[in-house]
Design an enzyme around this catalytic site. Sequence first.
Site, PDB file in Angstrom:
ATOM      1  N   LYS A 115       0.822  -1.210   0.000  1.00 42.82           N
ATOM      2  CA  LYS A 115       0.000   0.000   0.000  1.00 42.82           C
ATOM      3  C   LYS A 115       0.857   1.261   0.000  1.00 42.82           C
ATOM      4  O   LYS A 115       0.483   2.268  -0.612  1.00 42.82           O
ATOM      5  CB  LYS A 115      -0.922   0.022   1.229  1.00 42.82           C
ATOM      6  CG  LYS A 115      -2.113  -0.907   1.105  1.00 42.82           C
ATOM      7  CD  LYS A 115      -3.178  -0.558   2.117  1.00 42.82           C
ATOM      8  CE  LYS A 115      -4.369  -1.480   1.990  1.00 42.82           C
ATOM      9  NZ  LYS A 115      -5.375  -1.249   3.035  1.00 42.82           N
ATOM     10  N   LYS A 198      -4.067 -10.189  -6.230  1.00 41.36           N
ATOM     11  CA  LYS A 198      -5.323 -10.423  -5.507  1.00 41.36           C
ATOM     12  C   LYS A 198      -6.439  -9.552  -6.089  1.00 41.36           C
ATOM     13  O   LYS A 198      -6.191  -8.404  -6.456  1.00 41.36           O
ATOM     14  CB  LYS A 198      -5.075 -10.036  -4.035  1.00 41.36           C
ATOM     15  CG  LYS A 198      -6.205 -10.316  -3.099  1.00 41.36           C
ATOM     16  CD  LYS A 198      -5.934  -9.715  -1.721  1.00 41.36           C
ATOM     17  CE  LYS A 198      -6.169  -8.222  -1.682  1.00 41.36           C
ATOM     18  NZ  LYS A 198      -6.275  -7.634  -0.343  1.00 41.36           N
ATOM     19  N   LYS A 201     -10.869  -4.285  -4.378  1.00 39.81           N
ATOM     20  CA  LYS A 201     -11.781  -3.195  -4.754  1.00 39.81           C
ATOM     21  C   LYS A 201     -11.027  -1.897  -5.012  1.00 39.81           C
ATOM     22  O   LYS A 201     -11.571  -0.969  -5.605  1.00 39.81           O
ATOM     23  CB  LYS A 201     -12.850  -2.991  -3.677  1.00 39.81           C
ATOM     24  CG  LYS A 201     -12.311  -2.741  -2.280  1.00 39.81           C
ATOM     25  CD  LYS A 201     -13.377  -2.975  -1.207  1.00 39.81           C
ATOM     26  CE  LYS A 201     -12.732  -3.101   0.161  1.00 39.81           C
ATOM     27  NZ  LYS A 201     -13.351  -4.029   1.058  1.00 39.81           N
TER      28      LYS A 201
HETATM   29  P1  TYM Z   1     -10.561  -6.167   3.798  1.00 33.98           P
HETATM   30  O1  TYM Z   1     -11.623  -5.160   4.047  1.00 33.98           O
HETATM   31  O2  TYM Z   1      -9.524  -5.877   2.790  1.00 33.98           O
HETATM   32  O3  TYM Z   1     -11.240  -7.544   3.390  1.00 33.98           O
HETATM   33  C1  TYM Z   1     -12.260  -8.162   4.163  1.00 33.98           C
HETATM   34  C2  TYM Z   1     -12.075  -9.674   4.133  1.00 33.98           C
HETATM   35  O4  TYM Z   1     -12.108 -10.138   2.781  1.00 33.98           O
HETATM   36  C3  TYM Z   1     -10.950 -10.939   2.528  1.00 33.98           C
HETATM   37  N1  TYM Z   1     -10.550 -10.726   1.125  1.00 33.98           N
HETATM   38  C4  TYM Z   1     -10.342 -11.727   0.246  1.00 33.98           C
HETATM   39  N2  TYM Z   1     -10.447 -13.056   0.347  1.00 33.98           N
HETATM   40  C5  TYM Z   1     -10.184 -13.794  -0.742  1.00 33.98           C
HETATM   41  N3  TYM Z   1      -9.813 -13.274  -1.943  1.00 33.98           N
HETATM   42  C6  TYM Z   1      -9.701 -11.935  -2.096  1.00 33.98           C
HETATM   43  N4  TYM Z   1      -9.361 -11.411  -3.272  1.00 33.98           N
HETATM   44  C7  TYM Z   1      -9.977 -11.085  -0.965  1.00 33.98           C
HETATM   45  N5  TYM Z   1      -9.967  -9.744  -0.772  1.00 33.98           N
HETATM   46  C8  TYM Z   1     -10.310  -9.551   0.506  1.00 33.98           C
HETATM   47  C9  TYM Z   1      -9.897 -10.418   3.482  1.00 33.98           C
HETATM   48  O5  TYM Z   1      -8.904 -11.389   3.723  1.00 33.98           O
HETATM   49  C10 TYM Z   1     -10.716 -10.109   4.709  1.00 33.98           C
HETATM   50  O6  TYM Z   1     -10.908 -11.255   5.500  1.00 33.98           O
HETATM   51  N6  TYM Z   1      -7.445  -5.621   7.697  1.00 33.98           N
HETATM   52  C11 TYM Z   1      -8.700  -6.212   7.253  1.00 33.98           C
HETATM   53  C12 TYM Z   1      -9.898  -5.713   8.037  1.00 33.98           C
HETATM   54  C13 TYM Z   1      -9.797  -5.866   9.522  1.00 33.98           C
HETATM   55  C14 TYM Z   1      -9.893  -7.069  10.257  1.00 33.98           C
HETATM   56  C15 TYM Z   1      -9.805  -6.688  11.627  1.00 33.98           C
HETATM   57  C16 TYM Z   1     -10.039  -8.413   9.907  1.00 33.98           C
HETATM   58  C17 TYM Z   1      -9.638  -4.850  10.417  1.00 33.98           C
HETATM   59  N7  TYM Z   1      -9.640  -5.343  11.699  1.00 33.98           N
HETATM   60  C18 TYM Z   1      -9.854  -7.635  12.637  1.00 33.98           C
HETATM   61  C19 TYM Z   1     -10.086  -9.342  10.939  1.00 33.98           C
HETATM   62  C20 TYM Z   1     -10.001  -8.961  12.292  1.00 33.98           C
HETATM   63  C21 TYM Z   1      -8.927  -5.850   5.799  1.00 33.98           C
HETATM   64  O7  TYM Z   1      -8.386  -4.927   5.284  1.00 33.98           O
HETATM   65  O8  TYM Z   1      -9.891  -6.596   5.176  1.00 33.98           O
END
Ligand code: TYM
Length: 333
Positions: A115, A198, A201
Amino acid sequence: MEKKTIFSGIQPSGEPTIGNYIGAIRNWVELQENENYENIYCIVDMHAITVPQVPKDLRRHTLELLSVLMASGLDPEKTTLFIQSHVPAHAELTWVLNTLTYMGQLNRMTQYKDKSKRFEDSSINSGLFTYPVLMAADILLYQADYVPVGEDQRQHLELTRDVAERFNNRYSPTFKLPEALIKEEGARIMSLQDPEAKMSKSDANKDSYLLLLDDPDAIRRKIKRAVTDSVGVVAYNDEQKGIKNLLNIYASFTNEDIGNIVDRYEGKGYGVFKEDLAEVVVEALRPIQERYNDLINNKDYLEKVYKKGAEKAEYMANKTLRKVYKKVGFIPR
Ligand code: TYM
């Protein structure tokens, strides 16, 4: 038997993709139905502002995401759904954990490295750097046993356990050490335009992702344009990463064995396979989109859900925060 606690989060930094759905949301819906688990899911708006957001879009995306989560099957009667910034303990615990987290470890986070590439060195904000500490606070406040996420979050979970262990060793046992729950299949849905990256969005190329709320024509168009290869045989291997990803998406939505799907397309070209896949996705998303359209227009109901969620979450979070404040030597008010 005491229930195990499940916690996870998702950023309202744009519209959710089918990667979010397959890698996370649908697993959350499944876990909700297991009565041995207490489920808590959080919309992490404080994480979202680590990259620039337009305020009114952030507000809109937050409510849209809440609607998507419910339309996907999360039931506020069974599961706690809340918005991160509504529970101040997240920011408060983050500060304490910051004092226990080493810069070296944060520097090694691959998501940070990716990022921060988007910015000049002099304009990388420190929130982006300490992002994983806020994530650790999210999880540790609820004494979570399991954290269901996609593969890209594994390293953040390891950091969370390290920081929790450091706190427990320095003061006294306080935090449970959470475990990541990562399903092998669907844990990493790839970009439709670059099967090495990956699906995300935040990708500048809109053809690279399928959104949960994409209309049927957009879904058909993007799948048709998806990058494949010149082999011309529907097969599941690492030499054909584009087709492999499309097969993963197909299998995730039909719950079929990949081998069966491959057999069905023997002797058929990519065109037929892609057309069928598009219909699979359209049909899988249709009921979610229908429920979404009802929910998003019901702002009063959404407000009730997130207010009740925040109350429940705050109660649990404050219990942990009070212990932490006492252990580090703060005088209670
Ligand atoms: P975020 O918002 O990017 O994504 C949310 C969840 O979706 C999963 N994900 C994917 N899984 C498979 N293939 C993909 N292309 C893909 N893109 C996204 C992510 O692995 C995630 O599970 N840091 C985290 C948010 C967060 C969080 C937390 C998660 C903040 N605090 C505490 C767990 C516990 C994030 O950016 O997810």
